[in-house]
Design a protein around this motif. Structure first.
Motif, PDB file in Angstrom:
ATOM      1  N   ARG A 177     -20.134  29.490  24.312  1.00  0.00           N
ATOM      2  CA  ARG A 177     -20.846  29.056  23.107  1.00  0.00           C
ATOM      3  C   ARG A 177     -19.898  29.070  21.922  1.00  0.00           C
ATOM      4  NH1 ARG A 177     -26.033  27.897  22.564  1.00  0.00           N
ATOM      5  NH2 ARG A 177     -25.464  27.727  20.355  1.00  0.00           N
ATOM      6  N   ASP A 179     -20.386  28.744  17.753  1.00  0.00           N
ATOM      7  CA  ASP A 179     -21.389  28.701  16.692  1.00  0.00           C
ATOM      8  C   ASP A 179     -20.721  28.967  15.354  1.00  0.00           C
ATOM      9  OD1 ASP A 179     -24.165  28.554  18.083  1.00  0.00           O
ATOM     10  OD2 ASP A 179     -23.101  30.093  19.209  1.00  0.00           O
ATOM     11  N   GLN A 371     -25.716  34.947  18.093  1.00  0.00           N
ATOM     12  CA  GLN A 371     -25.151  34.210  19.211  1.00  0.00           C
ATOM     13  C   GLN A 371     -25.566  34.819  20.550  1.00  0.00           C
ATOM     14  OE1 GLN A 371     -20.842  34.162  20.413  1.00  0.00           O
ATOM     15  NE2 GLN A 371     -20.945  32.063  19.626  1.00  0.00           N
TER      16      GLN A 371
END
Length: 822
Positions: A177, A179, A371
């Protein structure tokens, strides 16, 4: 000493200064009145960025009642700063102002009104310069230099550290991920404004009373700035009506008061207005963050890479440390086998930012915890279970070579999950969110949500602000023939109760009552050096020093009473204000008599204690920021309701558990935890120090919104005790760490309620409504930053990851466990 034998430690006792505060007897700096007291006022710049062409003070000097007027040219041309690497401030600017609020002149007069009027008669001619009011602006305009030093045009500090191969870790991950998050800056908002009284006496010696958290550092810097021998300066920290980090730096009003007192031959008081406090605040840095993390399909973290851009404002303050703190603490919470951190602190023409409760760690904690929730959703895992799975193991090292001792985060998570009904509510509220049926117009469309987050914080910094091999804390304990015990320590009580801890611990060791202990804090002429009230260091460091000093006093008294009772010292116990043999308690000696016996044998009963943290800094540049004797841990669950028509967020209940190590006073610990929760609510939902055209948008307590009792929900507090070997009787910090999980828990709960990701704070109703509109349009329902600055970080210092290595044996220093006694 076992928990069962404690008589003072663990008791919910009132603070020793509570009576003075509730009756109004406590005298703060602004309450001090000395004979012939004059009043001072600073003239501050109305320009965010400008050259000073000229300053004419003639009209101010001519006003009746004015005693002295000074500019920067009346002071030694020495720049200063709290950190040795950032000496970039002047008490009164001489060539350039870098923010609205920079001081350029000072006046002393017979009263405050005259000083205020005189300051307005000073004529300053400015040549305005472009004002850079954001990270993006400062990096985009390198030709406009706020300072001439740093790691690049308008870049104060640029750091890059890498521990292991993060690219390899991401390549092997099931989920990666990326972010971006933004955390708006905010201010401390203490009830008491900054104030100082200076008295330069006829013998050439200077005394300064100030509302400060760091009297030792103010003392050091006054000697440098005023070019006066330090031995001729005395700094006394007056009782502080709230600090939260905002009173850690030396300030212009302190220096100006001293110089004005020297010139007038009178004591001079300068008290800042509330608006001035907003401008000189040194509060929370606005931070832009990019976070990339890899996960296995089971939720384990494979590697993490974080980049942070800090809006540092106009001066250095604690900014170098703040920059490191936005990255180095993350790995002490969850297992990150490889880790990369890049950070840059950028100068802007706003008030300088520095340490605020949590110092540099709430911002990355917000990013990481949000997150983790996003990853848990993608992996189909419960967010609480994911966090428990990846907890750092106790007594290990992190990837970036920080030593973890005890960790009670797993138990903290269990407590808040069970108490909040997490699993049932999470399923029930999610089911309710799927109900999209029409409702009558008169019925509010509200959704409930529940969110969780964890956190960690340090218990004192491992290194001093200026590098040295001396103790970080010192205590002297003296016993009087009356039975009273005096404790002298340089620490400042800023409301957290450190004076009380300095009474409780010697009382426990000596078997007397806390009321028998007289605490004399924060006077550089009387007390041993303590480095100040910051980084949650006081309870551990001063506490350990106090235990050592009290144990030395106890040993001398033990020998004296043992001789009188004709018993060996190992049989002597201290309790109930007596000293004697437990099996023959009728012959026990009253504590005052025991003092007399010991003084007759030993002489004056005054004993020092000191503390220096273990040397655990990583063997790489920058490794000295982040190490701590131990770390505290917190977990928080927030339940809330979101009105889909207005975007209004109503907090329901908050459950928070904190790994305190040992609660020396559970009443004070709970107060600190709940105060952190309150402050976290404000930062999450309403507090933002925002500027327009160089001016603070809301520099008053009427406009700068913070929570009241009406916005503060019911808080359920749980103390988890892990009995850490590094702390006094096992204690760890409680003053800052519990703030950190509150903010992301609120953001995660809002997403659970309405499906909108809010990746910046403070979270306002209009942001919620914008997110809901995006959701209705079928677009990603996310509100947050989407633009990163064009900036090249340094090539990282690459260090082998220490993850998985067992920490070296954590030695308990000789005074960590005092002599065994009942």
């Amino acid at each position: 000493m076992s928990k069962e034998t404690f008589r003072v430690v663990g008791q919910p006792l009132p603070k020793i200064d509570a009576w003075g505060k509730v009756t109004g007897e406590t005298r703060y700096a602004d309450d001090l009145v000395l004979p012939r007291l004059a009043h001072g006022k600073l003239l501050r710049s109305a320009h965010a960025h400008a050259r000073i062409v000229s300053i004419d003070t003639a009209r101010a000097r001519a006003l009746p009642g004015v005693l002295a007027v000074i500019t920067g040219h009346d002071l030694p041309r020495v720049k200063f700063g709290i950190l040795p690497v950032s000496q970039d401030e002047e008490a009164l600017c001489t060539e350039k102002v870098r923010m609205v609020g920079d001081a350029v002149a000072a006046v002393a007069a017979v009263d405050e009104e005259t000083a205020e009027a005189a300051s307005r008669l000073i004529d300053v001619h400015y040549e305005p310069l472009p004002a850079l009011m954001s990270i993006h602006e400062s990096l985009a305009h390198p030709e406009v230099r706020i300072h001439e030093y740093g790691d690049g045009p308008n870049v104060h500090k640029n750091v890059a550290l890498q521990f292991g191969d993060v690219d390899k870790a991401f390549a092997e991950s099931h989920l990666v991920r990326e972010d971006v998050f933004y955390f708006e800056g905010n201010t401390h908002l203490p009830m008491e404004q900054h104030a100082a009284v200076a008295h330069w006496m006829a013998d050439g010696k200077l005394t300064l009373w100030s509302s400060t958290q760091t009297p030792h550092y103010v003392h050091r810097l006054l000697a440098k700035i005023l070019d006066v021998p330090g031995a001729h300066i005395r700094v006394i920290a007056a009782p502080v009506g709230g600090g939260f980090g905002g009173k850690l730096d030396p300030f212009a009003h302190e220096i100006a008061a001293c110089k004005l007192s020297q010139l007038t031959g009178r004591p001079v008081k300068i008290t800042c207005t509330r608006e001035e406090v907003f401008y000189i605040h040194r509060g929370r840095h606005p931070v832009l963050m990019w976070l990339k993390t890899g996960f296995t399909k089971d939720g384990d973290i494979t590697g993490s890479h974080i980049r942070t851009w800090l809006d540092g404002g106009a001066y250095g303050s604690y900014g170098v440390a703040s920059t490191f703190y936005t990255g180095v603490i993350n790995p002490v919470t969850y297992k990150m086998p490889v880790y990369k951190f890049e950070g840059a602190r950028v100068f802007t023409n706003k008030p300088p930012c520095g340490p605020k409760r949590g110092h540099g760690t709430p911002q990355p904690r917000f990013a990481l915890e949000c997150q983790l929730d996003k990853a848990a959703e993608q992996l189909g895992l419960d967010p609480a279970d994911l966090r428990k799975r990846i907890l750092v193991e106790p007594f290990t090292k992190t990837a970036n070579h920080l030593t973890v001792t005890t960790i009670g985060l797993g138990e903290c998570i269990d407590k808040v999950v069970e108490a909040s009904g997490w699993r049932d509510k999470r399923a029930r509220y999610a089911e309710a969110a799927r109900d999209t049926g029409a409702k009558p117009l008169w019925q509010p469309r509200t959704r409930k949500g529940i969110g969780i987050a964890g956190s960690a914080y340090m218990t004192g910094a491992g290194t001093a602000i200026y590098w040295n091999n001396m103790p970080h804390s010192g205590v002297v304990i003296r016993a009087d023939r009356s039975g009273a015990v005096a404790v002298l320590c340089g620490a400042t009580d800023i409301g957290q109760g450190s004076d009380s801890i300095l009474a409780y611990l010697p009382a426990e060791v000596l078997g007397i009552e806390p009321k028998d202990v007289h605490v004399h804090p924060a006077d550089t002429s009387l007390t041993p050096v303590d480095l100040g009230s910051y980084s949650s260091r006081v309870t551990l460091m001063c506490g350990m020093a106090a235990i050592q000093a009290a144990t030395r006093l106890r040993e001398v008294m033990t020998r004296a009473v043992g001789r009188k009772l004709n018993v060996t010292p190992d049989r002597i116990v201290f309790r109930e204000r007596k000293v004697g043999v437990l099996e023959d308690w009728d012959k026990a000696v009253p504590f005052p008599q025991a003092v007399e016996l010991a003084e007759a044998m030993h002489g004056v009963l005054a004993f020092p204690g000191s503390y220096a943290p273990p040397k655990r800094a990583g063997k790489y540049k920058g490794g000295g920021v982040g190490p701590s004797p131990c770390y505290s841990y917190s977990a928080c669950v927030v339940e809330l309701t979101v009105d889909e028509d207005t975007g209004w967020i109503t907090l329901g209940e908050i459950w928070i558990a904190h790994d305190i190590g040992r609660a020396l006073n559970p009443l004070l610990v709970e107060g600190q935890i709940e105060g952190s929760v309150y402050m976290g609510i404000g930062e999450a939902l309403m507090e933002g120090q925002v500027f327009r055209k160089g001016l603070h948008k809301s520099p008053s307590m009427l406009e700068y919104k913070s929570p009241t009792t009406l916005e503060t929900p019911e808080i359920h507090t749980y103390l988890v005790e892990t009995d850490d070997p590094e702390g006094p009787f096992g204690a760890k910090e409680a003053g800052q760490g519990p703030l950190l999980p509150v903010i992301p828990a609120i953001a995660n709960a809002i997403y659970h309620a309405v499906g909108v990701r809010l990746d910046q704070v403070p979270i306002t109703p209009d942001m919620v409504l914008r997110g809901l509109e995006l959701k209705r349009q079928g677009k990603p329902a996310r509100i947050g930053p989407d633009k990163l600055p064009l900036f090249r970080f340094k090539d990282p210092i690459v260090v082998e990851s220490a993850f998985g290595q067992v920490a070296e044996a954590i030695a308990v220093r000789p005074f960590a466990e005092p002599a065994t006694f009942s």
